[in-house]
Design a protein around this motif. Structure first.
Motif, PDB file in Angstrom:
ATOM      1  N   PRO A 224      -7.499  -4.077 -11.869  1.00 42.21           N
ATOM      2  CA  PRO A 224      -8.096  -2.746 -11.627  1.00 42.21           C
ATOM      3  C   PRO A 224      -7.231  -1.899 -10.700  1.00 42.21           C
ATOM      4  N   GLY A 225      -7.230  -0.589 -10.943  1.00 44.19           N
ATOM      5  CA  GLY A 225      -6.407   0.321 -10.163  1.00 44.19           C
ATOM      6  C   GLY A 225      -6.731   0.304  -8.687  1.00 44.19           C
ATOM      7  N   ILE A 226      -8.010   0.134  -8.327  1.00 40.93           N
ATOM      8  CA  ILE A 226      -8.382   0.146  -6.918  1.00 40.93           C
ATOM      9  C   ILE A 226      -7.765  -1.041  -6.172  1.00 40.93           C
ATOM     10  N   VAL A 227      -7.536  -2.158  -6.892  1.00 41.19           N
ATOM     11  CA  VAL A 227      -6.911  -3.321  -6.257  1.00 41.19           C
ATOM     12  C   VAL A 227      -5.468  -2.997  -5.882  1.00 41.19           C
ATOM     13  N   TRP A 228      -4.720  -2.378  -6.820  1.00 40.85           N
ATOM     14  CA  TRP A 228      -3.339  -1.987  -6.509  1.00 40.85           C
ATOM     15  C   TRP A 228      -3.304  -0.997  -5.350  1.00 40.85           C
ATOM     16  N   PHE A 229      -4.243  -0.045  -5.359  1.00 44.44           N
ATOM     17  CA  PHE A 229      -4.290   0.958  -4.292  1.00 44.44           C
ATOM     18  C   PHE A 229      -4.524   0.307  -2.928  1.00 44.44           C
ATOM     19  N   LEU A 230      -5.487  -0.617  -2.854  1.00 46.72           N
ATOM     20  CA  LEU A 230      -5.803  -1.257  -1.579  1.00 46.72           C
ATOM     21  C   LEU A 230      -4.683  -2.173  -1.114  1.00 46.72           C
ATOM     22  N   VAL A 231      -4.067  -2.891  -2.035  1.00 45.33           N
ATOM     23  CA  VAL A 231      -2.972  -3.799  -1.660  1.00 45.33           C
ATOM     24  C   VAL A 231      -1.814  -3.001  -1.072  1.00 45.33           C
ATOM     25  N   LYS A 232      -1.440  -1.902  -1.723  1.00 44.65           N
ATOM     26  CA  LYS A 232      -0.329  -1.078  -1.218  1.00 44.65           C
ATOM     27  C   LYS A 232      -0.683  -0.454   0.120  1.00 44.65           C
ATOM     28  N   THR A 233      -1.920   0.050   0.255  1.00 38.18           N
ATOM     29  CA  THR A 233      -2.336   0.692   1.498  1.00 38.18           C
ATOM     30  C   THR A 233      -2.299  -0.286   2.666  1.00 38.18           C
ATOM     31  N   PHE A 234      -2.831  -1.493   2.457  1.00 40.58           N
ATOM     32  CA  PHE A 234      -2.846  -2.460   3.547  1.00 40.58           C
ATOM     33  C   PHE A 234      -1.457  -3.029   3.820  1.00 40.58           C
ATOM     34  N   LEU A 235      -0.571  -3.001   2.836  1.00 41.48           N
ATOM     35  CA  LEU A 235       0.818  -3.374   3.086  1.00 41.48           C
ATOM     36  C   LEU A 235       1.469  -2.385   4.041  1.00 41.48           C
ATOM     37  N   PHE A 236       1.201  -1.100   3.843  1.00 48.19           N
ATOM     38  CA  PHE A 236       1.732  -0.098   4.766  1.00 48.19           C
ATOM     39  C   PHE A 236       1.103  -0.239   6.151  1.00 48.19           C
ATOM     40  N   PHE A 237      -0.185  -0.600   6.205  1.00 41.86           N
ATOM     41  CA  PHE A 237      -0.798  -0.814   7.517  1.00 41.86           C
ATOM     42  C   PHE A 237      -0.147  -1.997   8.224  1.00 41.86           C
ATOM     43  N   PHE A 238       0.200  -3.038   7.474  1.00 44.31           N
ATOM     44  CA  PHE A 238       0.912  -4.167   8.073  1.00 44.31           C
ATOM     45  C   PHE A 238       2.247  -3.706   8.657  1.00 44.31           C
ATOM     46  N   MET A 239       2.932  -2.809   7.951  1.00 42.61           N
ATOM     47  CA  MET A 239       4.191  -2.272   8.478  1.00 42.61           C
ATOM     48  C   MET A 239       3.956  -1.484   9.760  1.00 42.61           C
ATOM     49  N   PHE A 240       2.852  -0.717   9.821  1.00 39.41           N
ATOM     50  CA  PHE A 240       2.505   0.005  11.049  1.00 39.41           C
ATOM     51  C   PHE A 240       2.331  -0.974  12.207  1.00 39.41           C
TER      52      PHE A 240
END
Length: 377
Positions: A287-303
């Motif tokens: 599902p698209g929302i899974v890709w969206f959340l995975v990418k978003t939290f990956l960027f938060f990990f970088m933060f």
């Protein structure tokens, strides 16, 4: 959702109103729950990098620590300094929290999964995010204390400086996508890179702009190494120094909601949003929302990673980076990007060149106007 409420017998106007209210409540609750979880993630990442355990007592693996902290501040007494301007003092955290939530109205979690799918969604984000500084400035001034006041002055200069660079970076994205609609920008990234990669960031002209946007997002949200608004070694806690109880918690909720917003914008504008990384049919089964959340939290990990590893900038370094490096660089790339797209005929492909040129043509070709009106000059 509107169709569902219509099926229950509600007229369209009431069905749309109820559906919108339900969507707002659901998204607000999800954002606040996500804030509690990312605070936990933030502390666990910092603990791992600094060779500490992080939260591990309240709940399994410490998962309930953020909720315990929220209960603690809820039960504390709200203390207002005697010399503070009480009205503005209490209004500042409310503005910070409200503005942070309002920006999520145009964020698409999947194709069509958005509260308000407006054509100027990106402009709405710019307008709303620029209002976040008001809460910080109001709190710093209303506290009637020197450290919050210094923090407010820093925040106003810092956020304004980096919003200029962010604006020019977004111009480059809009030139490629041909729309201000966030869903349209994501759809334009499908098969963009080498015919198989769903991301703008792989383009040689847009990758440097993503780097500028990512670093500017750190400064815009006052995250390390740009956390000069709440530098503990200099300003105690900055604009939050005089706050306690739920007023302090609202600042934290608003701050982390803004951080998640910037992480989601990194995902939507440069890394394909809800689209899978590669344009391969089997990946669309997720599902698209899974890709969206995975990418978003990956960027938060970088933060979080940057917070734990990069030392804080001096204030003069912060200003120099924004005005002498990012601003000229983003201006140059706007000129280079527009020239490149003109030379390659990109605007003809996205239909920008076909927009009516005169007011008369706009009136005559606008299907929203009655026939009698369209025929008049």
């Amino acid at each position: 959702m509107t169709a569902f409420f219509q099926s229950l017998g509600l007229p369209y106007e009431w069905a749309w109103t109820v559906a919108t209210v339900v969507a707002i409540v659901v998204v607000s609750l999800l954002v606040m729950f996500s804030v509690a979880m990312v605070i936990y993630v933030d502390r666990k990442v910092l603990g791992a990098i600094m060779l500490r355990r992080g939260p591990n007592v309240v709940g399994p693996f410490g998962l309930l620590q953020s909720f315990a902290d929220g209960l603690k501040v809820f039960l504390q007494e709200t203390i207002i300094p005697t010399a503070a301007n009480k009205g503005i003092f209490l209004l500042a955290p409310i503005i910070t929290f409200t503005v942070a939530l309002a920006a999520w109205a145009v964020i698409p979690f999947w194709d069509g999964g958005v509260i308000a799918d407006i054509n100027v969604g990106l402009l709405y984000i710019l307008a709303i995010s620029s209002m976040g500084v008001y809460g910080v400035v109001m709190s710093g001034w209303a506290s009637n204390s020197k450290y919050p006041f210094f923090s407010a002055m820093r925040a106003s200069a810092q956020m304004i400086s980096y919003e200029v660079s962010i604006g020019f970076v977004l111009v480059c994205v809009v030139l490629f996508a041909g729309t201000f609609n966030l869903g349209g920008i994501v759809r334009a990234q499908q098969s963009f890179g080498l015919g198989v990669i769903n991301a703008y960031a792989v383009h040689p002209l847009l990758f440097p702009m993503w780097v500028v946007f990512f670093i500017s997002a750190l400064a815009e949200t006052a995250r390390a190494p740009f956390d000069l608004t709440e530098a503990e070694s200099e300003l105690v806690a900055g604009y939050q120094t005089e706050y306690s109880s739920m007023s302090f918690a609202l600042f934290w909720l608003g701050e982390y909601a803004n951080i998640l917003l910037m992480c989601s914008l990194n995902t939507l504008l440069f890394w394909g949003g809800w689209l899978p990384p590669l344009d391969i049919p089997v990946l669309y089964m997720v599902p698209g929302i899974v890709w969206f959340l995975v990418k978003t939290f990956l960027f938060f990990f970088m933060f979080s990673w940057i917070w734990a590893t990069v030392p804080r900038y001096r204030y003069d370094q912060l200003m120099r980076l924004g005005w002498k490096v990012f601003l000229p660089m983003s201006l140059l790339f706007v000129a280079v990007t527009s020239g490149y797209l003109m030379a390659t005929g990109h605007f003809d492909k996205v239909g920008i060149a076909e927009v009516p040129a005169t007011a008369t043509e706009i009136v005559q070709t606008n299907p929203a106007q009655p026939t009698a009106v369209r025929g008049q000059s």
